[in-house]
Design a protein around this motif. Structure first.
Motif, PDB file in Angstrom:
ATOM      1  N   SER A 149      -2.901  -0.489  -3.223  1.00 46.80           N
ATOM      2  CA  SER A 149      -3.936   0.401  -3.298  1.00 46.80           C
ATOM      3  C   SER A 149      -3.611   2.196  -2.524  1.00 46.80           C
ATOM      4  O   SER A 149      -2.221   1.825  -2.477  1.00 46.80           O
ATOM      5  CB  SER A 149      -4.257  -0.451  -1.620  1.00 46.80           C
ATOM      6  OG  SER A 149      -5.387  -1.147  -1.633  1.00 46.80           O
ATOM      7  N   THR A 168       0.678  -1.175   0.287  1.00 43.24           N
ATOM      8  CA  THR A 168      -0.048   0.045  -0.529  1.00 43.24           C
ATOM      9  C   THR A 168       0.981   1.444  -0.147  1.00 43.24           C
ATOM     10  O   THR A 168       2.109   1.365   0.403  1.00 43.24           O
ATOM     11  CB  THR A 168      -1.185  -0.499   1.562  1.00 43.24           C
ATOM     12  OG1 THR A 168      -1.738  -0.940   1.099  1.00 43.24           O
ATOM     13  CG2 THR A 168      -1.982   1.377   1.773  1.00 43.24           C
ATOM     14  N   GLN A 220      -3.485   3.880  -8.423  1.00 44.91           N
ATOM     15  CA  GLN A 220      -4.092   2.224  -7.168  1.00 44.91           C
ATOM     16  C   GLN A 220      -4.841   2.258  -9.196  1.00 44.91           C
ATOM     17  O   GLN A 220      -4.277   0.917  -9.225  1.00 44.91           O
ATOM     18  CB  GLN A 220      -5.357   3.254  -6.373  1.00 44.91           C
ATOM     19  CG  GLN A 220      -6.073   2.016  -6.177  1.00 44.91           C
ATOM     20  CD  GLN A 220      -6.728   1.669  -4.688  1.00 44.91           C
ATOM     21  OE1 GLN A 220      -6.593   2.464  -4.293  1.00 44.91           O
ATOM     22  NE2 GLN A 220      -7.777   0.718  -4.884  1.00 44.91           N
TER      23      GLN A 220
END
Length: 328
Positions: A66, A35, A60
């Motif tokens: 993410s 992420t 993303q």
């Protein structure tokens, strides 16, 4: 075999000279594998927050990992920006910045806990916005020339408000005063919403804000628009001239919004992130979203953004110095 080994050594030496380590390119190929966090130095809902989330969505979608927004407001954006400066330079912590990023060096100087030009790596200037100069109808000015004449005839009588000392609207007013040789009164507020309320009520006589913020009030006749910043007219206010068209080209305040990283992020990773954003802003759906929100899409290279940051810091440092502006 010796020939291949020698070529490899030359290749690695060349990368070292250029500042790109061989492992950085390998990491860039794998990046991202977890992420991405985007620090936003404002509470949720601010314009900078909205653009930071748009940038996260673009990353993303393109990179398959993410990208989350982490709001770290306070300290005139310095709290979140300081955290970004101290983050690991691995490309997994990025930061959304706006004009405060280029204003604070001149406003706060040695009080800043980071060096704006040395502790960060610019990635992409995402967008800019136009400011519009408006007056309350009671001022009676039909155009910029009429407003300047009235302000010069009544030194100090006309007041404008802003969201605080060193904010974009404050420095836009200061830049106007310096360029036109005016004496006007600045009234700092604790937030932008109250400024607009008092401007509509005539408690302050003029002010600056982004075009989308004031467009409806202008079209309703509650405020008079005199000029917009930027090289061309706003599509939302097509009949309002630019400051250059109105004879005062030196008033060029345009809020900027961009993505930066801590110093030391591998150049290949920086370019990968920047390339994704440039494509989305210039050709993808992000362009339409930005325009619908009243922003001017840019999508710069890291080098172009770095140059813009340098220019903006120099400009605002000089305006602050000439205006003898002190932080609160």
């Amino acid at each position: 075999m010796q020939h291949s080994r020698r070529n490899f050594i030359h290749y690695c030496t060349g990368l070292a000279v250029s500042g790109v380590a061989p492992w950085a390119l390998a990491n860039a190929g794998q990046y991202p594998d977890k992420t991405i966090r985007i620090i936003i130095p404002y509470p949720a809902g601010a314009a900078t927050d909205n653009l930071g989330r748009l940038a996260g969505q673009a990353l993303q979608q393109a990179l398959g990992q993410s990208a989350i927004a982490d709001n770290k407001g306070g300290g005139g954006t310095t709290i979140g920006t300081r955290e970004l400066a101290r983050s690991a330079p691995d490309g997994y912590t990025l930061g959304m910045v706006d004009s405060s990023f280029t204003i604070n060096p001149g406003l706060l100087g040695a009080r800043l806990a980071y060096d704006t030009q040395k502790d960060f790596t610019p990635i992409c200037l995402i967008a800019t916005a136009q400011f519009v100069l408006v007056t309350h109808p009671s001022v009676g000015a039909k155009d910029l020339a009429g407003f300047l004449a009235k302000a010069k005839a009544e030194p100090g009588a006309l007041a404008y408000g802003s969201a605080g000392i060193g904010s974009g609207p404050h420095l836009a007013g200061e830049q106007l005063a310096q360029q036109a040789g005016l004496q006007v009164t600045h009234i700092p507020y604790k937030g932008g919403g109250t400024v607009i309320t008092d401007l509509l009520g005539g408690q302050v006589q003029f002010g600056f804000a982004t075009v989308p913020t004031l467009a409806e009030h202008i079209k309703a006749g509650k405020l008079k628009a005199l000029a917009v910043t930027g090289p061309k007219r706003s599509p939302l206010l097509a009949d309002v001239p630019t400051f250059a068209e109105a004879g005062l080209a030196g008033v060029d305040t345009m809020p900027l919004f961009g993505l930066v990283a801590p110093k030391g992020v591998p150049a290949a990773v920086v370019e990968k992130i920047s390339s994704v954003l440039r494509t989305s802003i210039r050709q993808g759906e992000m362009q339409a979203k930005l325009k619908s929100m009243g922003f001017e899409p840019i999508g710069s290279t890291p080098q172009e953004f770095s140059q813009r940051i340098t220019e903006e810091i120099a400009k605002w440092t000089e305006v602050i110095r000439k205006g003898k502006i002190q932080p609160e």
